[in-house]
Design a protein around this motif. Structure first.
Motif, PDB file in Angstrom:
ATOM      1  N   THR A  25      15.103  35.109 -34.699  1.00 30.11           N
ATOM      2  CA  THR A  25      15.031  34.703 -36.638  1.00 30.11           C
ATOM      3  C   THR A  25      16.058  35.843 -36.834  1.00 30.11           C
ATOM      4  O   THR A  25      15.344  37.091 -36.533  1.00 30.11           O
ATOM      5  CB  THR A  25      13.408  34.820 -36.914  1.00 30.11           C
ATOM      6  N   VAL A  26      16.920  36.073 -37.357  1.00 28.37           N
ATOM      7  CA  VAL A  26      17.633  36.997 -37.635  1.00 28.37           C
ATOM      8  C   VAL A  26      17.288  36.927 -39.368  1.00 28.37           C
ATOM      9  O   VAL A  26      17.127  36.536 -40.190  1.00 28.37           O
ATOM     10  CB  VAL A  26      18.895  36.721 -37.360  1.00 28.37           C
ATOM     11  N   ILE A  66      25.360  27.269 -31.962  1.00 31.11           N
ATOM     12  CA  ILE A  66      24.581  28.083 -32.178  1.00 31.11           C
ATOM     13  C   ILE A  66      23.343  26.936 -33.358  1.00 31.11           C
ATOM     14  O   ILE A  66      24.627  26.875 -34.522  1.00 31.11           O
ATOM     15  CB  ILE A  66      24.726  29.638 -32.679  1.00 31.11           C
ATOM     16  N   THR A  67      22.298  26.315 -33.401  1.00 31.90           N
ATOM     17  CA  THR A  67      21.957  26.589 -34.498  1.00 31.90           C
ATOM     18  C   THR A  67      21.295  26.897 -35.067  1.00 31.90           C
ATOM     19  O   THR A  67      20.015  27.950 -34.859  1.00 31.90           O
ATOM     20  CB  THR A  67      21.109  25.129 -33.728  1.00 31.90           C
ATOM     21  N   MET A  68      21.206  26.687 -36.253  1.00 35.06           N
ATOM     22  CA  MET A  68      20.714  27.837 -37.545  1.00 35.06           C
ATOM     23  C   MET A  68      19.338  26.681 -38.262  1.00 35.06           C
ATOM     24  O   MET A  68      19.182  25.510 -38.365  1.00 35.06           O
ATOM     25  CB  MET A  68      21.511  28.028 -39.232  1.00 35.06           C
ATOM     26  N   SER A  69      18.144  27.027 -38.654  1.00 32.70           N
ATOM     27  CA  SER A  69      16.795  26.653 -39.270  1.00 32.70           C
ATOM     28  C   SER A  69      16.122  27.257 -39.900  1.00 32.70           C
ATOM     29  O   SER A  69      16.256  28.343 -39.533  1.00 32.70           O
ATOM     30  CB  SER A  69      16.523  25.584 -38.471  1.00 32.70           C
ATOM     31  N   ASN A  70      15.168  27.256 -40.861  1.00 29.64           N
ATOM     32  CA  ASN A  70      14.197  27.602 -41.207  1.00 29.64           C
ATOM     33  C   ASN A  70      14.358  28.710 -42.310  1.00 29.64           C
ATOM     34  O   ASN A  70      13.917  29.873 -41.728  1.00 29.64           O
ATOM     35  CB  ASN A  70      13.009  28.062 -40.417  1.00 29.64           C
ATOM     36  N   ALA A  71      15.579  28.362 -43.179  1.00 24.12           N
ATOM     37  CA  ALA A  71      16.638  29.713 -43.937  1.00 24.12           C
ATOM     38  C   ALA A  71      15.235  30.625 -45.405  1.00 24.12           C
ATOM     39  O   ALA A  71      14.514  29.114 -45.690  1.00 24.12           O
ATOM     40  CB  ALA A  71      17.625  29.138 -44.208  1.00 24.12           C
ATOM     41  N   LYS A  72      15.264  31.509 -45.552  1.00 28.42           N
ATOM     42  CA  LYS A  72      13.962  31.677 -46.032  1.00 28.42           C
ATOM     43  C   LYS A  72      14.191  33.114 -46.834  1.00 28.42           C
ATOM     44  O   LYS A  72      15.536  34.121 -46.518  1.00 28.42           O
ATOM     45  CB  LYS A  72      12.662  32.167 -45.611  1.00 28.42           C
ATOM     46  N   ILE A 102      17.586  37.704 -46.233  1.00 24.21           N
ATOM     47  CA  ILE A 102      17.272  35.997 -45.632  1.00 24.21           C
ATOM     48  C   ILE A 102      17.317  36.527 -44.384  1.00 24.21           C
ATOM     49  O   ILE A 102      17.531  36.359 -43.542  1.00 24.21           O
ATOM     50  CB  ILE A 102      19.314  35.106 -45.860  1.00 24.21           C
ATOM     51  N   LEU A 103      16.192  35.151 -44.231  1.00 24.43           N
ATOM     52  CA  LEU A 103      15.719  35.148 -42.578  1.00 24.43           C
ATOM     53  C   LEU A 103      15.910  33.710 -42.869  1.00 24.43           C
ATOM     54  O   LEU A 103      15.910  33.014 -42.580  1.00 24.43           O
ATOM     55  CB  LEU A 103      14.340  35.116 -42.981  1.00 24.43           C
ATOM     56  N   ILE A 104      16.895  33.458 -41.082  1.00 24.21           N
ATOM     57  CA  ILE A 104      16.938  31.936 -40.780  1.00 24.21           C
ATOM     58  C   ILE A 104      16.880  32.274 -39.399  1.00 24.21           C
ATOM     59  O   ILE A 104      17.191  33.314 -37.970  1.00 24.21           O
ATOM     60  CB  ILE A 104      18.955  32.599 -40.670  1.00 24.21           C
ATOM     61  N   LYS A 164      26.290  27.714 -42.634  1.00 24.72           N
ATOM     62  CA  LYS A 164      26.375  27.794 -44.357  1.00 24.72           C
ATOM     63  C   LYS A 164      25.081  27.991 -44.817  1.00 24.72           C
ATOM     64  O   LYS A 164      24.483  27.193 -44.311  1.00 24.72           O
ATOM     65  CB  LYS A 164      27.498  27.045 -44.818  1.00 24.72           C
ATOM     66  N   TYR A 165      25.176  28.287 -45.799  1.00 25.28           N
ATOM     67  CA  TYR A 165      23.823  28.641 -46.697  1.00 25.28           C
ATOM     68  C   TYR A 165      24.212  28.960 -48.177  1.00 25.28           C
ATOM     69  O   TYR A 165      24.784  29.072 -48.229  1.00 25.28           O
ATOM     70  CB  TYR A 165      22.192  30.146 -46.732  1.00 25.28           C
TER      71      TYR A 165
END
Length: 209
Positions: free
Chosen positions: A110-111, A148-154, A182-184, A201-202
């Protein structure tokens, strides 16, 4: 343009209020020199419109620090070698490899992107709803076949964290803006190359409530 229009409306409201309001009292008095004077009191009304400003970065580059290169001695091994060159015996297995300095919990980390958005303005409640989504096709950063797969953005304002949060607007002053992060989650299970992976993108949205 929106801010200029809003303040123009306030100015017009004040002007009409000044022109149309009947004085609450009118006093005619005799001055010391025998002159006369009169005074009146006007009531003013200012209507403040809903207004919101969202600050964000249009482009973000994530530069991961370089991990330490290591040589890990896995101990002793005994192997049998046949005359045809094939070998068997103690071999390295992923389940028994020693830990290196760089390790992930599985392949996902989680970044946290600190202080990458801010909101300010006016609303009926004094608050705003801030939300984030990863649009269709924006969940992958790629370099050739490396992904690199992005998911669960907050989003987070330091008090609340979620895909959508209610946060304080704080007024129009820049000094009173609410600043957030932002957390991704990034999945490196299909990442095979070093270099710049692009395409993620977000979309972040701020709405008065």
């Amino acid at each position: 343009m929106l801010l200029r229009k809003s303040f123009r409306q306030v100015a017009i409201s004040v002007l009409f209020a000044s022109m149309l309001t009947t004085p609450a009292s009118a006093v005619v008095a005799k001055g010391d020199g025998g002159g006369q004077s009169s005074s009146g009191t006007a009531e003013l009304t200012a209507n403040i419109p809903e207004f919101i400003v969202l600050h964000y970065y249009g482009t973000l580059s994530l530069n991961f620090e370089t991990p330490t290169s290591e040589a890990l001695n896995e101990g002793d091994a005994t192997m049998k070698v046949a005359w045809d060159g094939s070998s068997s015996g103690n071999e390295l297995g992923t389940s028994s490899l020693m830990n290196a300095e760089l390790e992930l919990d599985g392949t996902t980390t989680t970044v946290t992107l600190n202080n990458v958005w801010a909101v300010r303005g006016f609303s009926k409640s004094g608050n705003a709803e801030v939300s984030i989504v990863i649009p269709s096709g924006g969940d992958e950063l790629t370099l050739d076949k490396s992904i690199i797969t992005m998911s669960n953005a907050k989003v987070s304002d330091g008090r609340k964290t979620g895909a959508s949060i209610e946060t304080n607007l704080g007024g129009i002053a820049k000094s009173a803006a609410t600043i957030g992060s932002i957390l991704i989650d990034l999945d490196f299970s299909k990442t095979t190359l070093a270099g710049s992976h692009a395409g993620g993108k977000y979309t972040i949205t701020a709405e008065t409530i």
